[in-house]
Motif scaffolding. Structure first.
Motif, PDB file in Angstrom:
ATOM      1  N   LYS A 106       0.852  -1.190   0.000  1.00  0.00           N
ATOM      2  CA  LYS A 106       0.000   0.000   0.000  1.00  0.00           C
ATOM      3  C   LYS A 106       0.891   1.245   0.000  1.00  0.00           C
ATOM      4  CE  LYS A 106      -4.377   1.266   0.480  1.00  0.00           C
ATOM      5  NZ  LYS A 106      -4.365   1.575  -0.940  1.00  0.00           N
ATOM      6  N   LEU A 107       0.786   2.018  -1.036  1.00  0.00           N
ATOM      7  CA  LEU A 107       1.582   3.245  -1.137  1.00  0.00           C
ATOM      8  C   LEU A 107       0.627   4.432  -1.125  1.00  0.00           C
ATOM      9  CD1 LEU A 107       3.912   2.347  -4.165  1.00  0.00           C
ATOM     10  CD2 LEU A 107       4.437   2.107  -1.743  1.00  0.00           C
ATOM     11  N   SER A 108       1.076   5.514  -0.531  1.00  0.00           N
ATOM     12  CA  SER A 108       0.272   6.738  -0.652  1.00  0.00           C
ATOM     13  C   SER A 108       0.393   7.203  -2.101  1.00  0.00           C
ATOM     14  CB  SER A 108       0.806   7.811   0.298  1.00  0.00           C
ATOM     15  OG  SER A 108       2.055   8.251  -0.187  1.00  0.00           O
ATOM     16  N   GLU A 109      -0.478   8.093  -2.529  1.00  0.00           N
ATOM     17  CA  GLU A 109      -0.422   8.539  -3.919  1.00  0.00           C
ATOM     18  C   GLU A 109       0.902   9.266  -4.189  1.00  0.00           C
ATOM     19  OE1 GLU A 109      -2.407   6.940  -5.971  1.00  0.00           O
ATOM     20  OE2 GLU A 109      -1.137   7.955  -7.419  1.00  0.00           O
ATOM     21  N   ALA A 110       1.382   9.992  -3.191  1.00  0.00           N
ATOM     22  CA  ALA A 110       2.656  10.710  -3.369  1.00  0.00           C
ATOM     23  C   ALA A 110       3.811   9.711  -3.519  1.00  0.00           C
ATOM     24  CB  ALA A 110       2.907  11.638  -2.185  1.00  0.00           C
ATOM     25  N   GLU A 111       3.779   8.652  -2.684  1.00  0.00           N
ATOM     26  CA  GLU A 111       4.836   7.631  -2.786  1.00  0.00           C
ATOM     27  C   GLU A 111       4.774   6.922  -4.139  1.00  0.00           C
ATOM     28  OE1 GLU A 111       5.341   6.100   1.843  1.00  0.00           O
ATOM     29  OE2 GLU A 111       3.680   5.381   0.623  1.00  0.00           O
ATOM     30  N   SER A 112       3.544   6.649  -4.556  1.00  0.00           N
ATOM     31  CA  SER A 112       3.367   5.942  -5.828  1.00  0.00           C
ATOM     32  C   SER A 112       3.908   6.799  -6.977  1.00  0.00           C
ATOM     33  CB  SER A 112       1.884   5.639  -6.023  1.00  0.00           C
ATOM     34  OG  SER A 112       1.674   5.135  -7.297  1.00  0.00           O
ATOM     35  N   LYS A 113       3.633   8.098  -6.891  1.00  0.00           N
ATOM     36  CA  LYS A 113       4.126   9.005  -7.947  1.00  0.00           C
ATOM     37  C   LYS A 113       5.656   8.961  -7.981  1.00  0.00           C
ATOM     38  CE  LYS A 113       2.827  13.565  -9.691  1.00  0.00           C
ATOM     39  NZ  LYS A 113       2.090  13.034 -10.826  1.00  0.00           N
ATOM     40  N   GLU A 114       6.217   9.023  -6.787  1.00  0.00           N
ATOM     41  CA  GLU A 114       7.682   9.019  -6.700  1.00  0.00           C
ATOM     42  C   GLU A 114       8.239   7.699  -7.240  1.00  0.00           C
ATOM     43  OE1 GLU A 114       9.230   9.479  -2.729  1.00  0.00           O
ATOM     44  OE2 GLU A 114      11.293   9.281  -3.467  1.00  0.00           O
ATOM     45  N   LEU A 115       7.581   6.601  -6.851  1.00  0.00           N
ATOM     46  CA  LEU A 115       8.054   5.287  -7.311  1.00  0.00           C
ATOM     47  C   LEU A 115       8.051   5.225  -8.841  1.00  0.00           C
ATOM     48  CD1 LEU A 115       7.321   1.731  -6.143  1.00  0.00           C
ATOM     49  CD2 LEU A 115       6.576   2.345  -8.431  1.00  0.00           C
ATOM     50  N   HIS A 116       6.943   5.619  -9.447  1.00  0.00           N
ATOM     51  CA  HIS A 116       6.851   5.477 -10.905  1.00  0.00           C
ATOM     52  C   HIS A 116       7.875   6.372 -11.618  1.00  0.00           C
ATOM     53  CE1 HIS A 116       3.162   3.379  -9.811  1.00  0.00           C
ATOM     54  NE2 HIS A 116       3.273   2.782 -10.986  1.00  0.00           N
ATOM     55  N   ALA A 117       8.039   7.598 -11.095  1.00  0.00           N
ATOM     56  CA  ALA A 117       9.011   8.507 -11.721  1.00  0.00           C
ATOM     57  C   ALA A 117      10.424   7.964 -11.553  1.00  0.00           C
ATOM     58  CB  ALA A 117       8.889   9.895 -11.105  1.00  0.00           C
ATOM     59  N   GLU A 118      10.718   7.508 -10.346  1.00  0.00           N
ATOM     60  CA  GLU A 118      12.075   7.009 -10.043  1.00  0.00           C
ATOM     61  C   GLU A 118      12.384   5.740 -10.861  1.00  0.00           C
ATOM     62  OE1 GLU A 118      14.391   8.248  -7.796  1.00  0.00           O
ATOM     63  OE2 GLU A 118      15.741   6.541  -8.132  1.00  0.00           O
ATOM     64  N   VAL A 119      11.404   4.844 -10.924  1.00  0.00           N
ATOM     65  CA  VAL A 119      11.640   3.596 -11.667  1.00  0.00           C
ATOM     66  C   VAL A 119      11.812   3.911 -13.156  1.00  0.00           C
ATOM     67  CG1 VAL A 119      10.584   1.400 -12.376  1.00  0.00           C
ATOM     68  CG2 VAL A 119      10.578   2.069  -9.963  1.00  0.00           C
ATOM     69  N   ALA A 120      11.009   4.828 -13.685  1.00  0.00           N
ATOM     70  CA  ALA A 120      11.161   5.192 -15.106  1.00  0.00           C
ATOM     71  C   ALA A 120      12.569   5.739 -15.345  1.00  0.00           C
ATOM     72  CB  ALA A 120      10.112   6.211 -15.512  1.00  0.00           C
ATOM     73  N   GLN A 121      13.066   6.500 -14.357  1.00  0.00           N
ATOM     74  CA  GLN A 121      14.420   7.039 -14.517  1.00  0.00           C
ATOM     75  C   GLN A 121      15.474   5.919 -14.486  1.00  0.00           C
ATOM     76  OE1 GLN A 121      16.316   9.530 -11.455  1.00  0.00           O
ATOM     77  NE2 GLN A 121      16.141  11.173 -12.977  1.00  0.00           N
ATOM     78  N   ARG A 122      15.240   4.949 -13.619  1.00  0.00           N
ATOM     79  CA  ARG A 122      16.202   3.834 -13.546  1.00  0.00           C
ATOM     80  C   ARG A 122      16.161   2.997 -14.837  1.00  0.00           C
ATOM     81  NH1 ARG A 122      15.664   1.693  -7.264  1.00  0.00           N
ATOM     82  NH2 ARG A 122      15.867   3.757  -6.332  1.00  0.00           N
TER      83      ARG A 122
END
Ligand SMILES: Cc1ncc(COP(=O)(O)O)c(C=O)c1O
Length: 480
Positions: free
Chosen positions: A406-422
């Motif tokens: 369970k991720l907050s929406e802010a965490e989820s946003k960060e995850l998707h942006a960070e993973v796309a960068q990786r």
């Protein structure tokens, strides 16, 4: 440069590019370089003295090629820029050599004839009749602008193009429209606030009830409905609006209907999922971009208008320095009289040569492969408890998201942006992220004839790995 040197340099360039294309799969998709480093490579004053061709080419090899985004790499699944087909590459070379200016007949009779034929092929594909016309444009942005401008002029009976806008008008489009629609509404003088961004349903198709409500609300306030922009393949998910319903409403309200098939137009030549029965021909004007899903190199967009006379009504100015006074029979087609852009590159050549060399059949097979790849990723995602797809992809654009712990929406946003960068840093793939209905998603979009199904599997494996790593690094997993 003497003819011998031209020949020599030309052969070298062809060899260089053939080598580049032969090995494209071994390269990184996105270069491992900092913006400041690339900028520094080109930081020099205007050269005053000549350099030998070899040195110029050598600089390209050391400064340009290593730091390109290799959109022809099968792992490029990003913003809609196709792997350019090799015939199109050669066409652009020829195009520059001839430098025909299709704005005016006098600067390219055969090029004008070729563009008219390519436009005819496109209008036929869309289901338009003999009265249709159009222009090849720099892209979908310009085509949407021209569509809106022609629509504005038709609805205001050409008053707006002479006197400007003196009433309040509204344009209606889905929340999933491309940003070019917003810019077009601004550029035709309505102001961006005149655009009604309408909610979509679970398949990301515009909600007809919401459109009806918005029109009723506007009319109550004395705002006149001008145009509906129907999506024929949204950027995020390839959604196709109900063009028939949009037509019915546009007719009832005396509105223009523009269809944005910039991306989705490719589906017209799909063998497995042909979208020739979706009512595209009912639109008054259409955007369709050969430089998207017909795999032509940039740039080659197109705007098509069902009634060619509307193009002439919107753009038919004839300055004396351009007018062909002696063409009494009106046989010399002047694109500048029937379109917005003046000097124009000979864009049709690469589209014409691509269709001649590969045929619509082969290009349609590439399209089907890309759709199949997106559908494959969809089923991988559906069968994985940690991921979810936004919807089944009708085309090749697919959005999926990691919903693991369970991720907050802010965490989820960060995850998707960070993973796309990786993923970008891995050099193996390139994809983007986007927002849909308030959530962040990975947006994956093969428009690439080199991509194979195995690439979707590899990308999905990489996404899983990177999402897990992000979660464990950030300690999110502990809250599971
Ligand atoms: C649906 C749609 N319309 C218009 C455009 C704009 O096209 P271009 O980038 O060719 O100007 C895009 C670009 O991706 C698009 O996806």
């Amino acid at each position: 440069m003497n003819p011998g040197e031209f020949r020599e340099m030309g052969h070298q360039v062809v060899n260089l590019l053939a080598e580049y294309l032969d090995h494209i799969e071994e390269k990184r998709v996105f270069p491992d370089v900092e913006p400041r480093t690339v900028n520094a490579l080109f930081a020099e004053a205007l050269p005053q003295e000549p350099s030998p061709s070899e040195r110029v080419l050598g600089e390209l090899e050391s400064k340009l090629l290593p730091y390109c985004t290799n959109v022809g790499h099968p792992g490029y699944m990003g913003l809609i820029t196709p792997s350019p087909n090799p015939v199109g590459i050669i066409a652009d070379f020829i195009c520059s050599a001839l430098n025909q200016n299709v704005g005016a007949y006098s600067i390219g009779p055969s090029a004008v004839a070729m563009e008219r034929r390519v436009v005819r092929w496109l209008t036929d594909l869309c289901g338009y009749g003999a009265k249709a016309g159009g222009n090849l444009t720099s892209g979908g942005m310009m085509a949407n602008f021209i569509g809106l401008k022609v629509g504005r002029d038709a609805v205001t009976r050409d008053i707006a193009q002479h006197d400007g806008i003196n009433q309040r008008w509204a344009v209606y489009a889905s929340e999933e429209r491309h940003v070019s629609v917003d810019k077009a509404v601004d550029c035709v003088g309505l102001g961006r606030n005149a655009l009604r961004a309408l909610p979509t349903d679970a398949k990301f198709q515009v909600r007809i009830d919401a459109l009806e409500e918005a029109i009723a609300r506007d009319k109550k306030e004395g705002i006149r409905p001008m145009c509906i922009v129907g999506m024929f393949g949204t950027t995020n998910t390839g959604a196709v609006d109900d063009i028939r319903e949009l037509r019915r409403i546009a007719d009832r309200e005396g509105m223009w209907l523009h269809a944005d098939a910039a991306y989705g137009g490719g589906m017209l030549i799909s063998h497995e999922w042909p979208m020739r029965d979706r009512g595209l021909e009912l639109a008054d004007s259409i955007t369709i971009d050969p430089h998207k899903w017909f795999y032509a190199p940039l740039d080659a967009g197109a705007v098509l208008v069902k009634d060619h006379d509307r193009l002439t009504a919107s753009f038919g100015m004839k300055p004396s320095y351009l007018t062909d006074e002696l063409d009494h029979s009106n046989e010399r087609y002047q694109y500048y009289v029937h379109g917005f852009e003046q000097s124009r590159r000979f864009r049709s050549l690469k589209v014409w040569m691509s269709f001649k060399r590969y045929g619509a059949r082969q290009i349609g097979e590439w399209i089907d492969n890309n759709v199949r790849q997106a559908k494959h990723l969809y089923s991988l995602t559906e069968n994985n408890a940690e991921f979810e797809p936004a919807t089944e992809p009708p085309m090749s654009a697919i959005c999926i998201r990691f919903k693991g712990p369970k991720l907050s929406e802010a965490e989820s946003k960060e995850l998707h942006a960070e993973v796309a960068q990786r993923v970008e840093q891995s050099g193996r793939f390139w994809m983007s992220t986007t927002d849909l209905k308030g959530k962040t998603w990975f947006r994956i979009n093969p428009v690439n004839f080199r991509t194979r199904e195995e690439h979707m599997e590899q990308l999905f494996a990489l996404l899983q790995q990177e999402c897990h790593e992000f979660v464990s690094e950030k300690g999110v997993a502990s809250r599971r």
